[in-house]
Design a protein around this motif. Structure first.
Motif, PDB file in Angstrom:
ATOM      1  N   PRO A 189      -1.753  -8.565 -15.454  1.00 28.33           N
ATOM      2  CA  PRO A 189      -2.592  -7.427 -15.059  1.00 28.33           C
ATOM      3  C   PRO A 189      -1.944  -6.102 -15.424  1.00 28.33           C
ATOM      4  N   THR A 190      -2.741  -5.039 -15.450  1.00 24.55           N
ATOM      5  CA  THR A 190      -2.188  -3.714 -15.748  1.00 24.55           C
ATOM      6  C   THR A 190      -1.462  -3.133 -14.542  1.00 24.55           C
ATOM      7  N   GLN A 191      -1.880  -3.506 -13.329  1.00 30.88           N
ATOM      8  CA  GLN A 191      -1.221  -3.024 -12.117  1.00 30.88           C
ATOM      9  C   GLN A 191      -0.850  -4.214 -11.238  1.00 30.88           C
ATOM     10  N   SER A 192       0.299  -4.125 -10.571  1.00 33.55           N
ATOM     11  CA  SER A 192       0.766  -5.233  -9.744  1.00 33.55           C
ATOM     12  C   SER A 192       1.654  -4.710  -8.624  1.00 33.55           C
ATOM     13  N   VAL A 193       2.097  -5.607  -7.762  1.00 35.69           N
ATOM     14  CA  VAL A 193       2.976  -5.287  -6.633  1.00 35.69           C
ATOM     15  C   VAL A 193       4.358  -5.857  -6.920  1.00 35.69           C
ATOM     16  N   THR A 194       5.384  -5.032  -6.763  1.00 39.37           N
ATOM     17  CA  THR A 194       6.765  -5.464  -6.937  1.00 39.37           C
ATOM     18  C   THR A 194       7.423  -5.622  -5.573  1.00 39.37           C
ATOM     19  N   ALA A 195       8.150  -6.723  -5.402  1.00 37.07           N
ATOM     20  CA  ALA A 195       8.789  -6.986  -4.107  1.00 37.07           C
ATOM     21  C   ALA A 195       9.728  -5.841  -3.724  1.00 37.07           C
ATOM     22  N   ASP A 196       9.700  -5.489  -2.437  1.00 36.34           N
ATOM     23  CA  ASP A 196      10.563  -4.436  -1.896  1.00 36.34           C
ATOM     24  C   ASP A 196      10.851  -4.793  -0.438  1.00 36.34           C
ATOM     25  N   ALA A 197      11.926  -5.567  -0.228  1.00 34.20           N
ATOM     26  CA  ALA A 197      12.236  -6.078   1.114  1.00 34.20           C
ATOM     27  C   ALA A 197      12.494  -4.959   2.110  1.00 34.20           C
TER      28      ALA A 197
END
Length: 508
Positions: free
Chosen positions: A332-340
């Motif tokens: 996808p063009t936009q996504s969520v990156t993990a950030d604990a």
């Protein structure tokens, strides 16, 4: 994550050693090494699955079971190597007569194995069953269809309320059933002895042990080169490895990375294919705790898909941050990156309880994946409980809106267009119904009204951003790399990215 991997490796080695010694006695999975039917090349191909199919009725059954029923039944429209519809199957052509009318031509002079005619009336009846059956797996995809008619033996006309570009694509996952037999037997009766038009016919089953099909001598297309296929199953991956090593089976499906590596090291032929199937965490926004948008965001940020792929799969899976990128290789063009750290900050010291529900033994390493997801949530501050279910029960509970919290299962785009996931998972009236939103419903409708998938692509990107990035109702995890092993001299098993298997050219 590394601790989990070490424990898993020790458990595998111990179980594999025990099963290798005992495999000669596991005749329920195809006989022993001395079984003449295996050594001589005669007899059916012996295929070992990871789990027993929940049902062989394609109207109500999840597509994970099509590996068995698709030997006997055929989709209305075939697909090619590019996953697009082709004219090689039961339906040979289609035209869009107007914006809301599709006309399909059915291959003439085809019969089901019980003698019923596989004509336009049978095609129309199957589409109606798919649309109208209460338990239909594909019901939500055909809600826009208003009429299905068969004006003659080779013509089917499908009318929709509003324009819908993907009707031919949808028919690639609708499997033709005989009208009279299906009505007489009902869903359970049909599943107990399926009848279709395919290259194999039902041969029999031993309850809880095996299912057999044999070559259809009257098949309309190219006939199978083998006598048939006998399907058995073993939930433990180490057992599937042991049985292929002992030559008790001809092909062993769904080998996790550790078992695939062990098989290769032992000189067993292993095929690895990146599939369109992806594992997804679904957050129910209609019930606590994820009716709170902040908690959904915290959960989405806590889960690290890259760590799961690296720690559990040794990199033998593909981290995938999107929901609607249905073909292998797309992102996808936009996504969520993990950030604990941010996930923990969003909880602000709160400790909400989350139930994680998953289908035990259904997918490769699903236990470890569920534990990894739960561990990430616990680090952020969530209290986690686990509910493993058999796959059939999980599906029924999801359809019945009885799975609060977070559920983990596969999205299998058996139709390689984004609407397959939009209608299946995103619409208010979808299979999951976990993220009802009028904006999603409106955009989904607008996408379908485009001329084709290419014109609809920008709308699907917008839908993906809303569901995954903004509302955090879906946490895509990874795309499955599917491993299967074949025995000595076995060739011709064709596994496709849409979870399909062609046994017709398999020999040993």
């Amino acid at each position: 994550m590394m601790i989990m991997k070490s424990l898993r490796s020790r458990r595998f080695l111990a179980l594999a050693a025990a099963l290798t010694v005992a495999s000669a006695g596991l005749t329920g999975c195809g006989g022993s090494d001395s079984d003449n039917s295996g050594a001589s090349g005669t007899g059916p191909i012996r295929a070992l699955l990871a789990a027993q199919p929940a049902t062989l009725d394609p109207i109500v059954g999840a597509r994970s079971a099509q590996i068995v029923w698709a030997t006997m039944l055929e989709p209305l429209i075939n697909t090619g190597s590019d996953l697009a519809p082709t004219d090689t199957g039961l339906v040979t052509s289609w035209t869009r007569t107007d914006a809301t009318t599709w006309t399909f031509k059915v291959r003439p002079d085809i019969s089901f194995s019980n003698g019923e005619k596989a004509d336009a009336a049978a095609v129309a009846n199957t589409i109606m069953l798919t649309r109208d059956s209460a338990a239909s797996q594909l019901k939500s995809y055909f809600g826009n269809v208003t009429a299905i008619e068969a004006p003659d033996a080779t013509t089917v006309v499908v009318k929709t309320k509003t324009p819908q570009y993907d009707i031919p694509d949808l028919l690639t996952t609708v499997y033709l059933v005989p009208p009279k037999y299906y009505q007489e037997k009902g869903s359970e009766g049909f599943a107990a002895a399926p009848v279709g038009t395919g290259p194999y016919v039902w041969s029999g089953a031993n309850a809880g042990r095996d299912i057999s099909v044999k070559r259809n001598p009257d098949y309309w297309g190219t006939k199978a080169t083998n006598e048939g296929v006998t399907f058995t199953w073993a939930n433990e991956a180490a057992q599937r490895l042991a049985l292929i090593q002992s030559k008790s089976v001809d092909v062993s499906f769904d080998l996790p990375p550790a078992q695939a590596s062990a098989a290769k090291a032992a000189g067993v032929e292993v095929v690895s294919t990146e599939t369109a199937m992806k594992i997804i965490a679904f957050l129910d926004s209609t019930k606590a705790p994820f009716d709170d948008p902040k908690l959904r965001e915290a959960a989405a940020l806590a889960i690290d898909r890259d760590a799961i792929v690296k720690g559990i799969f040794d990199g033998q899976a593909v981290a995938d941050a999107g929901l609607l990128n249905v073909k292998p290789g797309q992102q996808p063009t936009q996504s969520v990156t993990a950030d604990a750290a941010k996930a923990k900050e969003l909880l602000g010291g709160a400790t909400p309880t989350v139930q994680i529900t998953y289908p035990a033994a259904q997918y490769t390493n699903i236990e470890e994946v569920s534990q990894a997801v739960g561990g990430s949530l616990e680090k952020a501050g969530f209290k986690v409980s686990y509910v493993p279910l058999d796959y059939g029960t999980l599906v029924k509970r999801i359809v019945g809106r009885q799975v609060p919290g977070l559920s983990i299962f596969a999205g299998v785009p058996n139709v390689a267009v984004p609407d397959y996931f939009v209608s299946g998972f995103m619409k208010t009236k979808s299979i999951t119904g976990n993220c009802p939103d009028p904006q999603i419903d409106t955009l989904a409708q607008q996408a379908l009204e485009q001329n084709d998938a290419q014109q609809a692509a920008p709308l699907y990107e917008q839908l993906n951003t809303i569901g995954v990035v903004q509302k955090h109702c879906y946490v895509p995890l990874y795309r499955q790399v599917f491993n299967y092993a074949t025995g000595p001299g076995v060739s011709g098993v064709v596994f496709g990215p849409l979870n399909t298997v062609d046994f017709t050219k398999t020999t040993r």
